[in-house]
Design a protein around this motif. Structure first.
Motif, PDB file in Angstrom:
ATOM      1  N   ARG A   1      21.795  26.052  -4.251  1.00 27.63           N
ATOM      2  CA  ARG A   1      22.103  27.630  -3.977  1.00 27.63           C
ATOM      3  C   ARG A   1      20.711  28.274  -3.814  1.00 27.63           C
ATOM      4  O   ARG A   1      20.732  29.547  -3.983  1.00 27.63           O
ATOM      5  CB  ARG A   1      22.867  28.536  -5.168  1.00 27.63           C
TER       6      ARG A   1
ATOM      7  N   TYR B   1      19.221  30.289  -1.480  1.00 27.06           N
ATOM      8  CA  TYR B   1      19.578  31.314  -0.631  1.00 27.06           C
ATOM      9  C   TYR B   1      18.515  31.232   0.424  1.00 27.06           C
ATOM     10  O   TYR B   1      18.802  31.065   1.728  1.00 27.06           O
ATOM     11  CB  TYR B   1      20.280  32.535  -1.091  1.00 27.06           C
TER      12      TYR B   1
ATOM     13  N   LYS C   1      26.234  33.633   0.695  1.00 24.27           N
ATOM     14  CA  LYS C   1      26.613  34.412  -0.582  1.00 24.27           C
ATOM     15  C   LYS C   1      27.864  33.925  -0.895  1.00 24.27           C
ATOM     16  O   LYS C   1      28.281  34.236  -2.032  1.00 24.27           O
ATOM     17  CB  LYS C   1      26.376  35.886  -0.101  1.00 24.27           C
ATOM     18  N   ALA C   2      28.796  33.809   0.092  1.00 28.71           N
ATOM     19  CA  ALA C   2      30.414  33.545  -0.318  1.00 28.71           C
ATOM     20  C   ALA C   2      30.384  32.178  -1.473  1.00 28.71           C
ATOM     21  O   ALA C   2      31.384  31.960  -1.908  1.00 28.71           O
ATOM     22  CB  ALA C   2      31.085  33.532   0.781  1.00 28.71           C
TER      23      ALA C   2
ATOM     24  N   TRP D   1      25.702  42.582  -0.170  1.00 31.55           N
ATOM     25  CA  TRP D   1      25.200  41.686   0.788  1.00 31.55           C
ATOM     26  C   TRP D   1      24.315  42.472   1.768  1.00 31.55           C
ATOM     27  O   TRP D   1      23.335  41.780   2.226  1.00 31.55           O
ATOM     28  CB  TRP D   1      26.123  40.739   1.108  1.00 31.55           C
TER      29      TRP D   1
ATOM     30  N   ILE E   1      26.150  35.767   5.139  1.00 32.73           N
ATOM     31  CA  ILE E   1      27.461  36.117   4.186  1.00 32.73           C
ATOM     32  C   ILE E   1      28.251  34.764   3.628  1.00 32.73           C
ATOM     33  O   ILE E   1      28.510  34.819   2.466  1.00 32.73           O
ATOM     34  CB  ILE E   1      28.513  36.745   5.283  1.00 32.73           C
ATOM     35  N   LEU E   2      28.190  33.698   4.665  1.00 33.20           N
ATOM     36  CA  LEU E   2      28.561  32.404   4.029  1.00 33.20           C
ATOM     37  C   LEU E   2      27.964  31.628   2.914  1.00 33.20           C
ATOM     38  O   LEU E   2      28.510  31.400   1.819  1.00 33.20           O
ATOM     39  CB  LEU E   2      28.575  31.386   5.209  1.00 33.20           C
TER      40      LEU E   2
END
Lengths: 339, 319, 324
Positions: free
Chosen positions: B282, B284, B28-29, B61, B25-26
């Motif tokens: 980024r 991910y 993606k944030a 997400w 989540i972080l």
């Protein structure tokens, strides 16, 4: 009394032990002289801070020479222990002099098995091989009254009860059949029933090995049950010395008498206990002149005290410091409760 | 004991799941995406849009997370956006490099720290003790990255004694030359990190030795007539090394911290450098996997410490 | 109605184990303890380490959660969780601990230490508070110069007296003293015990006096209960326990106390060894198959002994066999 006193084993002459506090040395033990005979139990009794444990560690040479000064003479079988180097002293420690400590848990290395800790003392003092040492460990554990020696020897200290641990400590102390055993508050951390057993073990060992015991304790009851002779210490000095019978049944020094009187007695439950005036002076505030106990018996006139109190032999073997015992008496009852 | 270890490992599973969720989540944030960074004047916005769609980056997400977990169980950690390589392949190369450097740092830390701690404790409040303590305070006060920058400047650029980047020389062939080349590359960053990370070991060991010195069991040993030298060997060192041994597991995390700096400054292609780059771009897939691995190592370190303690200290039972 | 009544108190500590950490067994620290304390009276609770005496005290003031049983203060049940009840109880029951150094906050001055309970329970202004603190210090024989000092500056005996002063501050009805003099020297012990008795006379306070030292308990308590393995094995007046002990454990405990009687020490030792032998050989008679004491049986108006059913009937006229 049960034992026939033998020859003189230890001669303590004018021993003073001073600790370094902020750069100055203060006497915790001052000018103590004492003889010890083979096969006897001498109790050194007194309250905390009186110097009894310091005296014991001075005999053992366990003080850090950088922080402590020990003077005088400690003659042990003809050798002055204080003149020995640390290495020379190691031949006495554990072999000729054994020591028992107060807290049997912290006195044992938590990471070593009981057997290894007992064997260690033999490694340094005997030529026994592993097998002989093991046999001796079993013998010792039997001697201190441990029923399953094989199992106990394999345990770690934390797996044993307090009484068991103290038996292990005793086994270590007597492993090399020392001539002198110093027991520093050996039963203070134990329950009364266990205390009785440990004192019995010590007595039995003495009957077998005939070593001399110095028993250091604050417990007058323990002294009365076990000691042949008693030395009462106050503020670094011996104030009374004599046979247990004399010291308990005919105490002379005001301090001895006060101590005995402040014990809770049978059939006097409704009375207040006797309280000694004032407090024990700290090391830095120890009076250097006159009777150190004088401030705590202020009603005794100054003229009754000696200027430099010395030991007086009242009867053969019974010594008392200072002349104030001649006039000393307790104040009237109502004074007893005053702080 | 095995039962307990097994239970502890089982407990780690939910911990790792929660960790992965948070990280996911972080990550993606964070503002930005993996492709904007590589935009150039000739980029077609429609193509980037297409890339985002193909990679499922427009999905909610939880959908992305679920896809990721499903792939994970097929042994597929995803593909790095930046390097266009499977993450597993990346990890294999980088992981080995990091392991080399990490092991070197840990060994050097203990090689330097243990004797210093013991010596300082034994000679408490004497000159050597003061010097050793001054050393630990200095190393604690100077930030590691400053040390590394100065170190690379003096020893690598200035004196030319060590390489300034890389993990192995491309010309090193054969077993011994490549081992030597690896060592040559990690020596300077490893030594610097180790030298400046000993403070915990030294201070802790020092106070353990001092405590042990004044303990009752040492008094007992003295009363047994054991020479002081032997007491140090058999009682004091042994007992004070015990908490240090248990500390080893925890030190894994600490080493990883320092290593990230070292890898960055020395351009050493390890997981730390990979991690920093992944954050910048980024990337991910790489971020999530790396954080999970760091988290896993951390949990393993804690477990390892508990196991070591239980093995060396008879008073501790893992039940 | 008694001031304090403890009924069937049980404190069991679970032993956990196995894969799911389930409760495997219980340590029966306190297992069915009953006693009561009247106003102005002292009950001595005696036992060796691990007998459950401190756990009993903790359960009464709520530091330990009882597994079962209840505690009544003036008829009101204390084990309920209501808040007001708790505040009232804290005020009515105070505690004195063995280790005076660790039970007094080292960073607070004596004035604040003693005033703390006052501030919690009474609305006093600064002057009133100071006067009260001075009074309390005076009761335990300390002067006004003690006010601004920190606990470290005092000797063990003085600190223990400060502990007494703090305990008395809220005019409690009961003070639980857990080994209050065990860490003290003989002459200092005498002083603290005297103050405790004086306070009892002046304020009509009750004590639950917990100690392993039978000599001290004899001096302080008119009623005594002997605890062994979490159960009371014998309870009665001072005279019952010391002059007519019946349970083998009580007799063993009494025999183990060192006596100041050098002339008769061999006799005393022989007597002790005899009782010890009896304890070892006949122990099974006095404890059930789980090693626990039997329920108490009344042998006289005041005297209760945990005798096995077969001994209970014939033994009541056999008392006084052991005297020492």
């Amino acid at each position: 009394m049960n034992n026939q006193p033998g020859d003189k084993l230890l001669e303590i002459q004018d021993v003073s032990t001073a600790f370094n506090i902020d750069g100055k040395y203060y006497d915790a033990v001052s000018d103590v002289s004492l003889d010890l005979y083979k096969n006897e139990t001498l109790a050194i009794v007194g309250e905390s801070g009186c110097g009894k444990s310091t005296l014991a560690t001075s005999i053992m040479g366990l003080h850090d020479p950088n922080e402590t000064k020990v003077s005088g003479k400690i003659n042990f079988e003809g050798t002055d222990l204080l003149s020995l180097t640390d290495d020379e002293m190691n031949k006495y420690r554990g072999q000729k002099i054994g020591m028992i400590f107060q807290d049997p848990l912290s006195a044992l290395n938590p990471l070593k098995r009981v057997e290894d800790q007992i064997q260690e003392v033999m490694v340094y003092h005997t030529k026994m091989d592993e097998k002989q040492r093991h046999a001796r460990v079993m013998e010792l554990l039997n001697q201190v009254g441990i029923e399953k020696p094989e199992r106990i020897a394999h345990e770690f200290p934390h797996e044993l009860s307090g009484g068991m641990r103290q038996r292990i400590i005793i086994a270590i102390a007597i492993a090399c059949k020392p001539d002198l055993l110093i027991a520093d508050e050996p039963t203070t951390a134990l329950d009364v029933t266990i205390q009785a057993q440990i004192l019995d073990v010590l007595k039995d060992i003495q009957n077998e090995n005939h070593e001399a015991i110095i028993l250091i304790t604050h417990d007058l009851g323990v002294v009365a049950e076990t000691a042949d002779r008693v030395a009462v210490m106050y503020a670094g000095q011996i104030v009374e010395l004599g046979s247990a019978l004399k010291v308990f049944h005919n105490p002379k020094h005001p301090y001895t008498r006060s101590l005995l009187r402040s014990m809770p007695q049978r059939n006097s439950e409704n009375d207040d206990l006797y309280v000694i005036n004032g407090t024990v002076p700290s090391l830095q505030k120890m009076p250097t002149h006159g009777d150190r106990f004088a401030p705590r018996i202020p009603w005794v006139p100054a003229s009754a005290h000696e200027e430099n109190p010395v030991m007086h032999e009242l009867e053969p073997g019974h010594f008392v410091r200072c002349t104030c015992y001649k006039v000393f008496d307790f104040p009237a009852e109502k004074e007893g409760a005053k702080a | 004991m095995w039962k307990t270890i097994f239970r502890r490992i089982l407990i780690m599973i939910p911990e790792l799941i929660i960790l992965s969720l948070i990280v996911f989540i972080l990550a993606k944030a964070m503002p930005g995406d993996p492709f904007t960074g590589s935009i150039n004047p000739r980029s077609n916005p429609a193509q980037i849009h297409h890339l985002m769609q193909v990679n499922g980056l427009y999905d909610p997400w939880y959908q992305q997370y679920w896809n990721w977990v499903v792939h994970l169980f097929h042994g597929d950690l995803g593909t790095s956006y930046e390097y266009q390589e499977p993450v597993t392949t990346l990890l294999m190369q980088r992981g080995a490099n990091t392991l080399w450097l990490g092991i070197f740092i840990v060994i050097m830390m203990y090689v330097i720290g243990l004797p210093l701690g013991i010596y300082a404790g034994r000679h408490e409040n004497k000159l050597p003790d003061h010097i050793i303590r001054a050393y630990t305070y200095i190393t604690m006060a100077i930030p590691l990255f400053v040390v590394l920058v100065i170190g690379i400047w003096i020893f690598a650029y200035g004196l030319n004694l060590f390489p300034t980047s890389g993990s192995i020389s491309p010309t090193a062939n054969g077993f011994w030359p490549s081992v030597f080349s690896r060592f040559y590359h990690i020596a300077l960053p490893g030594m610097l990190v180790a030298l400046f990370s000993t403070v915990n070991i030294v201070q802790y060991l020092r106070s353990e030795v001092i405590d042990a010195k004044h303990s009752d069991y040492v008094k007992t040993a003295r009363a047994k007539g054991v020479p002081m030298k032997e007491i140090y060997r058999h009682h004091i060192f042994r007992n004070s090394l015990l908490p240090i041994a248990a500390f080893a597991g925890y030190s894994i995390t600490g080493v990883l911290d320092g290593q990230i700096f070292a890898e960055m400054i020395f351009s050493y292609p390890g997981m730390g450098l990979l991690f920093l780059n992944a954050i910048n771009y980024r990337d991910y897939t790489v971020i999530t996997v790396l954080v999970l691995i760091f988290g896993f190592l951390n949990l393993m370190g804690t477990l390892l410490s508990d196991i070591i303690l239980a093995v060396v200290d008879p008073r501790v039972r893992v039940e | 109605m008694s001031l304090l009544e403890v009924k069937d108190l049980e404190v069991h500590f679970p032993i956990r184990g196995g894969f799911f950490n389930r409760v495997k067994d219980n340590v029966l620290a306190v297992d069915g303890v009953n006693f009561s304390i009247e106003q102005g009276e002292t009950l001595g609770l005696v036992g060796e380490s691990g007998s459950g005496k401190s756990t009993t005290a903790k359960a009464i003031i709520g530091l330990e959660k009882p597994t079962a049983g209840s505690v009544f203060l003036e008829g009101k049940k204390l084990t309920k969780k209501s808040r007001r009840n708790k505040a009232e109880m804290v005020r009515a029951i105070q505690m004195i601990f063995q280790d005076s150094l660790s039970s007094l906050n080292p960073r607070k001055r004596i004035e604040d230490i003693i005033a703390e309970p006052l501030r919690n329970f009474e609305k006093l202004n600064k002057d009133q508070e100071k006067i009260r603190v001075l009074q309390l210090l005076d009761i335990v024989g300390l002067g006004p110069d003690a006010l601004y000092k920190y606990p470290r500056r005092f000797s063990g005996g003085q600190r223990q007296r400060i502990g007494v002063a703090r305990a008395v501050a809220t005019n409690p009805k009961l003070i639980i003293a857990d080994e209050p003099v065990s860490a003290l020297d003989l002459s200092v012990q005498a002083q603290v015990l005297n103050f405790m008795k004086k306070i009892q006379r002046e304020f009509d306070i009750s004590y639950l006096f917990i100690s392993h030292d039978l000599g001290v308990v004899r001096h302080m308590a008119n009623k005594i209960a002997i605890l062994h393995r979490g159960r009371i094995v014998e309870s009665g007046t001072r005279d019952d326990i010391f002059n007519h002990p019946q349970h083998i454990y009580t007799r063993r405990l009494l025999a183990a106390i060192p006596q100041i009687d050098v002339e008769n020490r061999d006799k005393h030792k022989a007597e002790r060894l005899k009782i010890e032998h009896e304890y070892q050989t006949e122990q099974s008679k006095y404890y059930d198959q789980n090693g626990m004491a039997f329920p108490l049986v009344q042998v006289s108006d005041t005297h209760f002994v945990a005798l096995p059913p077969e001994l209970a009937h014939q033994d009541s006229n056999n008392e006084g066999a052991v005297k020492n």
